[in-house]
Design a protein around this motif. Sequence first.
Motif, PDB file in Angstrom:
ATOM      1  N   THR A 229     -42.804 -30.637   3.125  1.00  0.00           N
ATOM      2  CA  THR A 229     -42.619 -30.647   4.579  1.00  0.00           C
ATOM      3  C   THR A 229     -42.409 -29.232   5.136  1.00  0.00           C
ATOM      4  O   THR A 229     -42.727 -28.973   6.294  1.00  0.00           O
ATOM      5  N   ASP A 230     -41.882 -28.341   4.302  1.00  0.00           N
ATOM      6  CA  ASP A 230     -41.759 -26.940   4.696  1.00  0.00           C
ATOM      7  C   ASP A 230     -43.017 -26.236   4.215  1.00  0.00           C
ATOM      8  O   ASP A 230     -43.187 -25.946   3.022  1.00  0.00           O
ATOM      9  N   LEU A 231     -43.908 -25.944   5.122  1.00  0.00           N
ATOM     10  CA  LEU A 231     -45.223 -25.402   4.754  1.00  0.00           C
ATOM     11  C   LEU A 231     -45.323 -23.898   4.963  1.00  0.00           C
ATOM     12  O   LEU A 231     -46.373 -23.301   4.723  1.00  0.00           O
ATOM     13  N   THR A 232     -44.220 -23.294   5.370  1.00  0.00           N
ATOM     14  CA  THR A 232     -44.216 -21.843   5.585  1.00  0.00           C
ATOM     15  C   THR A 232     -44.580 -21.056   4.322  1.00  0.00           C
ATOM     16  O   THR A 232     -45.379 -20.109   4.399  1.00  0.00           O
ATOM     17  N   PRO A 233     -44.041 -21.398   3.129  1.00  0.00           N
ATOM     18  CA  PRO A 233     -44.400 -20.642   1.927  1.00  0.00           C
ATOM     19  C   PRO A 233     -45.898 -20.669   1.634  1.00  0.00           C
ATOM     20  O   PRO A 233     -46.454 -19.676   1.131  1.00  0.00           O
ATOM     21  N   PHE A 234     -46.561 -21.760   1.949  1.00  0.00           N
ATOM     22  CA  PHE A 234     -47.988 -21.877   1.660  1.00  0.00           C
ATOM     23  C   PHE A 234     -48.807 -21.078   2.671  1.00  0.00           C
ATOM     24  O   PHE A 234     -49.826 -20.478   2.319  1.00  0.00           O
ATOM     25  N   ALA A 235     -48.335 -21.032   3.907  1.00  0.00           N
ATOM     26  CA  ALA A 235     -48.984 -20.184   4.906  1.00  0.00           C
ATOM     27  C   ALA A 235     -48.840 -18.711   4.514  1.00  0.00           C
ATOM     28  O   ALA A 235     -49.792 -17.918   4.636  1.00  0.00           O
ATOM     29  N   GLN A 236     -47.659 -18.348   4.014  1.00  0.00           N
ATOM     30  CA  GLN A 236     -47.440 -16.968   3.573  1.00  0.00           C
ATOM     31  C   GLN A 236     -48.328 -16.615   2.387  1.00  0.00           C
ATOM     32  O   GLN A 236     -48.863 -15.502   2.295  1.00  0.00           O
ATOM     33  N   GLN A 237     -48.516 -17.579   1.479  1.00  0.00           N
ATOM     34  CA  GLN A 237     -49.359 -17.354   0.308  1.00  0.00           C
ATOM     35  C   GLN A 237     -50.813 -17.123   0.726  1.00  0.00           C
ATOM     36  O   GLN A 237     -51.500 -16.256   0.181  1.00  0.00           O
ATOM     37  N   VAL A 238     -51.271 -17.899   1.700  1.00  0.00           N
ATOM     38  CA  VAL A 238     -52.634 -17.712   2.201  1.00  0.00           C
ATOM     39  C   VAL A 238     -52.794 -16.322   2.803  1.00  0.00           C
ATOM     40  O   VAL A 238     -53.759 -15.606   2.498  1.00  0.00           O
ATOM     41  N   LYS A 239     -51.846 -15.913   3.634  1.00  0.00           N
ATOM     42  CA  LYS A 239     -51.933 -14.609   4.280  1.00  0.00           C
ATOM     43  C   LYS A 239     -51.914 -13.476   3.272  1.00  0.00           C
ATOM     44  O   LYS A 239     -52.664 -12.492   3.397  1.00  0.00           O
ATOM     45  N   ALA A 240     -51.079 -13.618   2.234  1.00  0.00           N
ATOM     46  CA  ALA A 240     -50.971 -12.561   1.217  1.00  0.00           C
ATOM     47  C   ALA A 240     -52.268 -12.357   0.460  1.00  0.00           C
ATOM     48  O   ALA A 240     -52.556 -11.258  -0.035  1.00  0.00           O
ATOM     49  N   GLY A 241     -53.081 -13.409   0.370  1.00  0.00           N
ATOM     50  CA  GLY A 241     -54.349 -13.310  -0.353  1.00  0.00           C
ATOM     51  C   GLY A 241     -55.430 -12.586   0.408  1.00  0.00           C
ATOM     52  O   GLY A 241     -56.475 -12.245  -0.160  1.00  0.00           O
ATOM     53  N   LYS A 242     -55.224 -12.335   1.701  1.00  0.00           N
ATOM     54  CA  LYS A 242     -56.167 -11.621   2.557  1.00  0.00           C
ATOM     55  C   LYS A 242     -57.602 -12.166   2.451  1.00  0.00           C
ATOM     56  O   LYS A 242     -58.554 -11.416   2.199  1.00  0.00           O
ATOM     57  N   PRO A 243     -57.790 -13.466   2.657  1.00  0.00           N
ATOM     58  CA  PRO A 243     -59.145 -14.028   2.580  1.00  0.00           C
ATOM     59  C   PRO A 243     -59.981 -13.680   3.811  1.00  0.00           C
ATOM     60  O   PRO A 243     -59.434 -13.413   4.895  1.00  0.00           O
ATOM     61  N   ASP A 244     -61.292 -13.695   3.631  1.00  0.00           N
ATOM     62  CA  ASP A 244     -62.197 -13.514   4.766  1.00  0.00           C
ATOM     63  C   ASP A 244     -62.331 -14.812   5.557  1.00  0.00           C
ATOM     64  O   ASP A 244     -62.610 -14.777   6.761  1.00  0.00           O
ATOM     65  N   LEU A 245     -62.138 -15.924   4.873  1.00  0.00           N
ATOM     66  CA  LEU A 245     -62.245 -17.225   5.528  1.00  0.00           C
ATOM     67  C   LEU A 245     -61.234 -18.184   4.906  1.00  0.00           C
ATOM     68  O   LEU A 245     -61.140 -18.284   3.680  1.00  0.00           O
ATOM     69  N   VAL A 246     -60.491 -18.868   5.736  1.00  0.00           N
ATOM     70  CA  VAL A 246     -59.578 -19.916   5.281  1.00  0.00           C
ATOM     71  C   VAL A 246     -60.188 -21.255   5.688  1.00  0.00           C
ATOM     72  O   VAL A 246     -60.474 -21.489   6.864  1.00  0.00           O
ATOM     73  N   PHE A 247     -60.384 -22.097   4.713  1.00  0.00           N
ATOM     74  CA  PHE A 247     -61.026 -23.392   4.925  1.00  0.00           C
ATOM     75  C   PHE A 247     -59.940 -24.464   4.791  1.00  0.00           C
ATOM     76  O   PHE A 247     -59.439 -24.719   3.702  1.00  0.00           O
ATOM     77  N   VAL A 248     -59.536 -25.051   5.909  1.00  0.00           N
ATOM     78  CA  VAL A 248     -58.400 -25.978   5.913  1.00  0.00           C
ATOM     79  C   VAL A 248     -58.900 -27.418   5.844  1.00  0.00           C
ATOM     80  O   VAL A 248     -59.685 -27.859   6.686  1.00  0.00           O
ATOM     81  N   ALA A 249     -58.432 -28.132   4.838  1.00  0.00           N
ATOM     82  CA  ALA A 249     -58.744 -29.562   4.696  1.00  0.00           C
ATOM     83  C   ALA A 249     -57.410 -30.259   4.457  1.00  0.00           C
ATOM     84  O   ALA A 249     -56.932 -30.309   3.322  1.00  0.00           O
TER      85      ALA A 249
END
Length: 416
Positions: A229-249
Amino acid sequence: MPSTTTAATRRRTAQAVALLTAGVLLTGCAAAGTAGTATADADSSTGAADSAPVKVGLVYSRSGPLADYGKQYRAGFMAGLDYATHGTGKAGGHPVQLTEQDDAGDPAKAVSEAKDLIGKGVKIIAGTTDSGVALQLAPLAEQNKVLYVSGPAATDAVTGINKYTFRSGRQTFQDILTAGSLLGDAKGKKVTVLSQNSAFGQANVAAVKDVLGAQGAKVGSVLAPPSATDLTPFAQQVKAGKPDLVFVAWAGATAPALWTALNQQGVLDVGKVVTGLAGTASYPIFGAAGSKVSFLAHYFPEAGGRNAVETAMLDGIKKAGGTPDLFSPDGFTAAQLIVHAIEAGSATDATLMAKSLEGWYFDGVKGREEIRAEDHALLQPMFTAKLTGTGADIAPELLTTVPKDKVAPPTKTIAG
């Protein structure tokens, strides 16, 4: 809307925000009618071979987790039948006799109903919002030599499964290629799939690897526990990876929390984030993040520029008291295919019906469409969009139209 529908994807919120709504794992009239038989022109049947009714079975989700999608599909189908038959309810001089059945999203129930319809002389079956249902009905159509036109079920496995099976909606491969169009040249680009660590999420990761990975993208994933339910750590992990595209499903009731976390952590400000545009009920879920997200879109009203066919669908649905939505074209297109198959093929021979559909070009709700002869893929334009406005005024705005040849799935060979 998927290969096999999972429990997670069988929730309305999941459908509203999952990228592959009615996709890798899910299968996408004013009100749903009751089960039974409705003859389009009951008093015109004379019993003669040249005017005998053509029996069509509509097997779809009138109830169950995908009932909203089923309602959209049926509304489109009824408008399409009226359009394709020029308001006569007849195809090739034959009254179209429609029998509706509610599969409730249950493959076993759908198979039972389809067998019953076939036993009563039905030669054409349409419907199926759920991919799990579609994958059960397709072999049944082949075994019994009946024409089968699947609906919003988007699993790629339906394409090319047999010579009697066609589809009236898009498929997962077309979704992902549309998302990929926002990336540009995929070679060397970093793509992160953000989803849940479930069958749903893992299938999305696999699909993106199959499509964009094959184009040279480096595909990774961030998968959160479905219970998180706390999704902040996963958002931080995505940002740290510096992707060109984030594909949310994303599937589940935590979707609003996810988009809030992505917005608060700045993920939406530093890279391209894409997800699927679901039905109108999903628009408020994105909250303040909505204007920062890029959407791949199967359909929304006037996405392809208003044409005569779309106008007929919109007017027909509204006249019946309904509201056009994401899967309205799937039903409308199914009716177009069925009427053409009867008029150009046969009223009784499914083999001839199928032959008449192979390679058929036609003007559809989304523009010029084609049934690829080799495997029955429905080639069609796709769209990208953004959400604009707030509250009740929030609505999609077209960004680009992706031509049908740019999102064509790989050609398969039909066995036999």
